[in-house]
Design a protein around this motif. Sequence first.
Motif, mmCIF file in Angstrom:
data_model
loop_
_atom_site.group_PDB
_atom_site.id
_atom_site.type_symbol
_atom_site.label_atom_id
_atom_site.label_comp_id
_atom_site.label_asym_id
_atom_site.label_seq_id
_atom_site.Cartn_x
_atom_site.Cartn_y
_atom_site.Cartn_z
ATOM 1 N N VAL A 193 72.495 -44.542 9.996
ATOM 2 C CA VAL A 193 71.299 -43.787 10.337
ATOM 3 C C VAL A 193 70.796 -43.051 9.100
ATOM 4 O O VAL A 193 71.587 -42.468 8.363
ATOM 5 C CB VAL A 193 71.602 -42.750 11.445
ATOM 6 C CG1 VAL A 193 70.349 -41.994 11.823
ATOM 7 C CG2 VAL A 193 72.201 -43.392 12.662
ATOM 8 N N GLN A 203 74.682 -40.918 17.039
ATOM 9 C CA GLN A 203 73.851 -42.050 17.446
ATOM 10 C C GLN A 203 72.591 -42.135 16.591
ATOM 11 O O GLN A 203 72.110 -43.217 16.296
ATOM 12 C CB GLN A 203 73.460 -41.889 18.916
ATOM 13 C CG GLN A 203 72.655 -43.011 19.495
ATOM 14 C CD GLN A 203 73.497 -44.226 19.810
ATOM 15 O OE1 GLN A 203 74.682 -44.116 20.054
ATOM 16 N NE2 GLN A 203 72.896 -45.379 19.800
ATOM 17 N N GLY A 204 72.036 -40.979 16.205
ATOM 18 C CA GLY A 204 70.796 -40.987 15.436
ATOM 19 C C GLY A 204 70.401 -39.597 14.984
ATOM 20 O O GLY A 204 71.065 -38.605 15.299
ATOM 21 N N GLY A 247 66.642 -37.200 13.609
ATOM 22 C CA GLY A 247 65.196 -37.127 13.455
ATOM 23 C C GLY A 247 64.810 -35.813 12.810
ATOM 24 O O GLY A 247 65.411 -34.775 13.087
ATOM 25 N N TYR A 257 69.362 -42.134 22.692
ATOM 26 C CA TYR A 257 69.143 -43.372 21.948
ATOM 27 C C TYR A 257 67.974 -43.327 20.972
ATOM 28 O O TYR A 257 67.876 -44.168 20.090
ATOM 29 C CB TYR A 257 68.969 -44.533 22.929
ATOM 30 C CG TYR A 257 70.236 -44.770 23.707
ATOM 31 C CD1 TYR A 257 71.286 -45.472 23.141
ATOM 32 C CD2 TYR A 257 70.405 -44.229 24.971
ATOM 33 C CE1 TYR A 257 72.469 -45.648 23.838
ATOM 34 C CE2 TYR A 257 71.586 -44.397 25.669
ATOM 35 C CZ TYR A 257 72.613 -45.105 25.100
ATOM 36 O OH TYR A 257 73.788 -45.264 25.772
ATOM 37 N N CYS A 258 67.081 -42.351 21.134
ATOM 38 C CA CYS A 258 65.948 -42.250 20.212
ATOM 39 C C CYS A 258 65.345 -40.863 20.308
ATOM 40 O O CYS A 258 65.613 -40.121 21.261
ATOM 41 C CB CYS A 258 64.891 -43.313 20.521
ATOM 42 S SG CYS A 258 64.066 -43.077 22.113
ATOM 43 N N LYS A 287 61.447 -38.813 19.318
ATOM 44 C CA LYS A 287 60.102 -38.740 18.760
ATOM 45 C C LYS A 287 59.732 -37.263 18.710
ATOM 46 O O LYS A 287 59.916 -36.531 19.681
ATOM 47 C CB LYS A 287 59.069 -39.504 19.610
ATOM 48 C CG LYS A 287 59.253 -40.990 19.586
ATOM 49 C CD LYS A 287 58.991 -41.565 18.202
ATOM 50 C CE LYS A 287 59.107 -43.053 18.168
ATOM 51 N NZ LYS A 287 60.365 -43.582 17.690
ATOM 52 N N ASN A 344 65.242 -46.835 25.411
ATOM 53 C CA ASN A 344 65.683 -47.247 24.074
ATOM 54 C C ASN A 344 64.757 -46.767 22.963
ATOM 55 O O ASN A 344 65.190 -46.583 21.826
ATOM 56 C CB ASN A 344 65.803 -48.766 24.007
ATOM 57 C CG ASN A 344 66.823 -49.278 24.985
ATOM 58 O OD1 ASN A 344 67.943 -48.798 25.024
ATOM 59 N ND2 ASN A 344 66.439 -50.244 25.802
ATOM 60 N N ASP A 345 63.467 -46.600 23.279
ATOM 61 C CA ASP A 345 62.516 -46.114 22.285
ATOM 62 C C ASP A 345 61.316 -45.517 22.995
ATOM 63 O O ASP A 345 61.042 -45.829 24.160
ATOM 64 C CB ASP A 345 62.071 -47.239 21.352
ATOM 65 C CG ASP A 345 61.630 -46.724 19.980
ATOM 66 O OD1 ASP A 345 61.608 -45.485 19.779
ATOM 67 O OD2 ASP A 345 61.305 -47.542 19.122
#
Length: 189
Positions: free
Chosen positions: A15, A56-57, A59, A102-103, A105, A145-146
Amino acid sequence: IGEWRDHFPYANVNVLAEGGEHVYAASTNGAFRYHKPTGELERLNKTNVLHDVGIQGMGWNEQQQALLIFYTNGNVDLLQGSRSYNIGDIKRSSIIGDKGVYCVKMEGNKAYLGCGFGIVVLDLAAREVRETWFIGPSGAQVRVNDLALTNDSIYAATNTGLYVASRTAINLASFDSWRRREDMDSAFS
């Protein structure tokens, strides 16, 4: 002697995120940040600023100048400068099933998280969950998922298809505000 050292595997980076004067990279159990002007490298892990493992991620939120790190078990960390805040509401929730994130924004002070059960809206300034949306048929859990945010709509890519809701809907927490894009079925076949 008398100090802890970490021995986390940093070689398998999966990531990346960039924000402020830093580039962030993470493996499952730890992360590091690279300060672009000085070339300084700082390790981030459970022994110093992180609150969990299983990253996992990540941002970056420009408005808060903060990095959001999310984990497979639903835990979330918010890093602002040298401070770290844990937002463990998803992990601690009574939701049965997949709580993984999972994501993400970002929009203003908000972070929209695609989770194993639906969508969670975080208020990063207050460091708290504002809303939880179960967008599946009849309010069923569906893994997101997104996400995509447009001026007038919110799109959620799931394992069962693409869901959409109007941003002006009165209650996005109601599954009735969401509809599955039937015209996209061939893309998921």
